[in-house]
Design a protein around this motif. Structure first.
Motif, mmCIF file in Angstrom:
data_model
loop_
_atom_site.group_PDB
_atom_site.id
_atom_site.type_symbol
_atom_site.label_atom_id
_atom_site.label_comp_id
_atom_site.label_asym_id
_atom_site.label_seq_id
_atom_site.Cartn_x
_atom_site.Cartn_y
_atom_site.Cartn_z
ATOM 1 N N ALA A 156 0.702 -1.215 0.046
ATOM 2 C CA ALA A 156 0.002 0.036 0.009
ATOM 3 C C ALA A 156 1.108 1.200 -0.102
ATOM 4 O O ALA A 156 0.797 2.068 -0.645
ATOM 5 N N TYR A 157 1.995 1.318 0.776
ATOM 6 C CA TYR A 157 3.004 2.329 0.970
ATOM 7 C C TYR A 157 3.560 2.664 -0.565
ATOM 8 O O TYR A 157 3.340 3.714 -1.086
ATOM 9 N N GLU A 158 4.055 1.527 -1.202
ATOM 10 C CA GLU A 158 4.684 1.702 -2.680
ATOM 11 C C GLU A 158 3.669 2.080 -3.404
ATOM 12 O O GLU A 158 3.900 3.095 -4.477
ATOM 13 N N LYS A 159 2.534 1.565 -3.405
ATOM 14 C CA LYS A 159 1.363 1.864 -4.420
ATOM 15 C C LYS A 159 0.972 3.276 -4.508
ATOM 16 O O LYS A 159 0.784 3.948 -5.362
ATOM 17 N N SER A 160 1.038 3.967 -3.335
ATOM 18 C CA SER A 160 0.476 5.368 -3.063
ATOM 19 C C SER A 160 1.849 6.174 -2.960
ATOM 20 O O SER A 160 1.695 7.346 -2.561
ATOM 21 N N ALA A 161 3.056 5.789 -3.560
ATOM 22 C CA ALA A 161 3.998 6.601 -3.651
ATOM 23 C C ALA A 161 4.348 7.127 -2.035
ATOM 24 O O ALA A 161 4.826 8.114 -2.033
ATOM 25 N N GLY A 162 4.158 6.292 -1.057
ATOM 26 C CA GLY A 162 4.604 6.917 0.276
ATOM 27 C C GLY A 162 3.614 7.640 0.851
ATOM 28 O O GLY A 162 3.664 8.048 2.258
ATOM 29 N N LYS A 163 2.308 7.782 0.248
ATOM 30 C CA LYS A 163 1.183 8.517 0.926
ATOM 31 C C LYS A 163 0.564 7.770 1.929
ATOM 32 O O LYS A 163 -0.152 8.481 2.898
#
Length: 171
Positions: A156-163
């Motif tokens: 989830a972190y990677e998919k959201s670019a850290g958001k």
């Protein structure tokens, strides 16, 4: 034919025993959702602290767990619960050394690996989170809840670019 059958049965039995030993030795040990931590929490102060955590009263749990850790400095579960309460109370940076202490006492502590990984994600340290995901992958031969949960958080972190980060506190 009989020798092959026996070898297969004994091989499977050996794998089953090893899995049981690996899972038992690794211990989840607390921090939001594992019954194994509650089973080990025989100290009344630790039981009360876990109840506070379950009620999302993290600030209340912290001093109780600090007392448990003072009395039981070699209790990895107590350190893990304390780090969890500190992190969920909004201070992931302060939780890191406490998780590290839990892991120094029990390098196979599944819960501590999961939760320190989540703390690293909250601090935007993806490489460190992935280190703990890799350790869980090695510890959980056939998968485990801690590995699955941290893997989902990393993805989830990677998919959201850290958001999208693990919440500092639960809603």
């Amino acid at each position: 034919m009989t020798t092959t059958w026996r070898s297969t049965v004994f091989g499977l039995l050996g794998v089953s025993i090893l899995c049981g030993v690996a899972l038992a030795d690794g211990g989840g040990g607390g921090g939001g959702g594992g019954d194994e931590g509650r089973a080990k929490a025989q100290d009344p102060a630790m039981v009360a602290a876990v109840q506070a955590i379950d009620a999302k009263q993290y600030a209340r749990a912290v001093p109780m767990l600090e007392e448990v850790v003072k009395r039981q400095p070699r209790n990895a579960d107590a350190h893990n619960w304390l780090a969890y309460a500190i992190r969920k109370n909004g201070d992931p940076a302060k939780s890191i050394p406490v998780y590290q202490k839990a892991l120094s006492l029990d390098p196979k502590h599944l819960g501590a690996h999961e939760y320190i990984g989540e703390a690293y994600l909250a601090l935007d340290d993806l490489p460190k989170a992935k280190e703990h995901l890799a350790r869980l992958s090695r510890l959980c031969l056939f998968g485990c809840e801690q590995y699955t949960d941290l893997k989902k958080a990393v993805e989830a972190y990677e998919k959201s670019a850290g958001k999208l980060k693990p919440a500092a506190t639960r809603n």
